[in-house]
Design a protein around this motif. Structure first.
Motif, PDB file in Angstrom:
ATOM      1  N   GLY A 149       0.782  -1.232   0.000  1.00 46.99           N
ATOM      2  CA  GLY A 149       0.000   0.000   0.000  1.00 46.99           C
ATOM      3  C   GLY A 149       0.812   1.280   0.000  1.00 46.99           C
ATOM      4  N   HIS A 177     -11.632  -2.003   3.247  1.00 48.14           N
ATOM      5  CA  HIS A 177     -10.344  -1.681   2.606  1.00 48.14           C
ATOM      6  C   HIS A 177     -10.493  -0.806   1.362  1.00 48.14           C
ATOM      7  CE1 HIS A 177      -9.095  -5.027   5.166  1.00 48.14           C
ATOM      8  NE2 HIS A 177      -7.852  -4.636   5.001  1.00 48.14           N
ATOM      9  N   PRO A 235      -3.897   6.119   1.048  1.00 50.45           N
ATOM     10  CA  PRO A 235      -3.877   4.820   1.743  1.00 50.45           C
ATOM     11  C   PRO A 235      -5.256   4.194   1.890  1.00 50.45           C
ATOM     12  CG  PRO A 235      -2.496   6.404   2.892  1.00 50.45           C
ATOM     13  CD  PRO A 235      -3.237   7.170   1.843  1.00 50.45           C
ATOM     14  N   VAL A 284      -6.854   1.414  -0.495  1.00 55.30           N
ATOM     15  CA  VAL A 284      -6.527  -0.016  -0.442  1.00 55.30           C
ATOM     16  C   VAL A 284      -6.502  -0.580   0.969  1.00 55.30           C
ATOM     17  CG1 VAL A 284      -5.227  -0.020  -2.609  1.00 55.30           C
ATOM     18  CG2 VAL A 284      -4.049   0.543  -0.475  1.00 55.30           C
ATOM     19  N   SER A 285      -6.595   0.282   1.968  1.00 55.20           N
ATOM     20  CA  SER A 285      -6.516  -0.226   3.337  1.00 55.20           C
ATOM     21  C   SER A 285      -7.097   0.796   4.303  1.00 55.20           C
ATOM     22  CB  SER A 285      -5.053  -0.516   3.713  1.00 55.20           C
ATOM     23  OG  SER A 285      -4.986  -1.130   4.972  1.00 55.20           O
TER      24      SER A 285
END
Length: 402
Positions: free
Chosen positions: A206, A315, A366, A369-370
């Motif tokens: 990430g 996510h 960020p 993706v997370s």
């Protein structure tokens, strides 16, 4: 004259106190991570005690500096908490299946996320915040180096990778990159390389997306100034980029073998060497939440509802917002975030624009993706700084018109 200087000193001191408060959580979290792993107490009762102590220290600092913030923005404080409490009450009533999840979110959201938003908005001089960020980056960088040395020498062990460590290292590497792209110093470049090695060897993928976004957006946003440094360094960097692009697979393979010799099996490098896009199971999360959005398009499944269906956050901030607030309200929030990012890039002051690019890279990217917007304090710091930057930019344009 003395009164003016005294007033300015008090204002700068308040900005410094607020800046330290905002940046303190990541300092504590990185040190906490080192303690938990060094004493191998992660997931134990002692580990829980350490985590509670860390949260208490952060909360205490926010509480001690609360009067300073209230003098500047008590109206924002009141409005933010009344709105947030009303929103949670609405979800308690209409999404009672999420009650347990909402209760679990209360401390992090009300005592970490929202203070980060209000305190960051209350900072008038972002140069002072940047100075504090530089100091905190050095602390987190040293902690990251110490952890890496302990792992490489088998003094401590971590799982196949550490998402937490890699995102802790995101702050120093973005700060170092911002400094290097301005000043082209060898020491800063060395710090960047060491941080990158730590992320590649022990972290997740990430942060690499965030780093790439910052570099590309910074270079696009800033015209290259021709001087002796840029004439010498930019062609070298361009040549390195071309070589890396051509020999990317070979470089990955060589780097992976080098880490193996050190006893490090880099999950990030393994995934980068695989053909195609590997989402680490996120595709299942996305599919499940998309089904829930389709079934509940108007109001969604409520704040924290994604945890109920997939066992954790989804996510992806877009899917999270759409599932929490429904398609209409979720889309409005998403459009607002896009608008906010666009305006940050287009700020009248180039220094302010570059500064906000750092926080877009750490606070927004960020979450693609997370992480979860509810508990990621970098996201709330970005929101506070961005809204304050909009206000400042508007005032600058009004002055230019006059």
């Amino acid at each position: 004259m003395d009164k003016i200087v005294y007033s300015k000193d008090r204002k700068n001191l308040t900005d410094k106190i607020l800046s330290i408060s905002v940046m303190f959580p990541i300092t504590i979290l990185s040190i906490q991570y080192l303690i938990l792993n060094y004493f191998n107490i992660l997931g134990s009762n002692n580990g829980s005690i350490v985590q509670q102590i860390s949260k208490s220290i952060v909360g205490l600092l926010f509480l001690v500096t609360l009067p300073k913030m209230l003098k500047r923005n008590w109206i924002l404080f009141l409005f933010t908490y009344v709105t947030a409490i009303g929103l949670f009450l609405f979800n308690y009533i209409f999404f009672n299946q999420n009650t347990e999840i909402l209760q679990m979110l209360i401390f992090q959201f009300y005592f970490m996320s929202l203070p980060c938003f209000i305190y960051s908005y209350s900072i008038d001089d972002t140069e002072i915040l940047l100075s504090v960020m530089n100091k905190v980056s050095i602390i987190v960088f040293i902690v990251g180096v110490v952890i890496s040395i302990l792992v490489f020498t088998n003094r401590i062990t971590i799982d196949s990778y550490s998402m937490s460590l890699s995102y802790y290292m995101l702050l120093p590497i973005i700060v170092f990159l911002n400094s290097f792209l301005k000043n082209m110093r060898l020491l800063t470049f060395t710090q960047i390389i060491i941080s990158l090695i730590i992320i590649l060897s022990l972290g997740s993928r990430g942060p690499l997306i965030c780093i790439g976004f910052f570099i590309v957006s910074y270079l696009i946003n800033n015209r290259v100034k021709l001087n002796y440094k840029s004439i010498l360094i930019y062609p070298i960097l361009l040549s390195l980029v071309i070589i890396i692009f051509i020999k990317f697979d070979d470089i990955l393979s060589y780097t992976y073998r080098m880490f193996l010799q050190l006893g490090i099996r880099s999950r990030t490098l393994q995934m980068l060497m695989e053909k195609g896009l590997y989402l680490s199971g996120r595709e299942t999360l996305y599919s499940t939440i998309l089904d829930q959005i389709k079934q509940n398009p108007l109001l969604g499944i409520g704040i924290g509802g994604d945890r109920l269906y997939v066992g954790s956050y989804v996510h992806n901030i877009f899917l999270e917002l759409l599932s929490h607030f429904g398609i209409i309200f979720g889309s409005i929030i998403i459009v607002f975030l896009f608008y906010l990012c666009y305006r940050m890039i287009k700020l009248k002051s180039k220094n302010d624009s570059n500064f906000m690019l750092m926080w877009i890279s750490m606070g927004i990217i960020p979450l693609l993706v997370s992480g979860s917007y509810l508990i990621e304090f970098n996201f709330w710091i970005f929101l506070g700084l961005a809204l304050k930057a909009l206000k400042k930019d508007k005032n600058l344009k009004i002055k230019d018109i006059k």
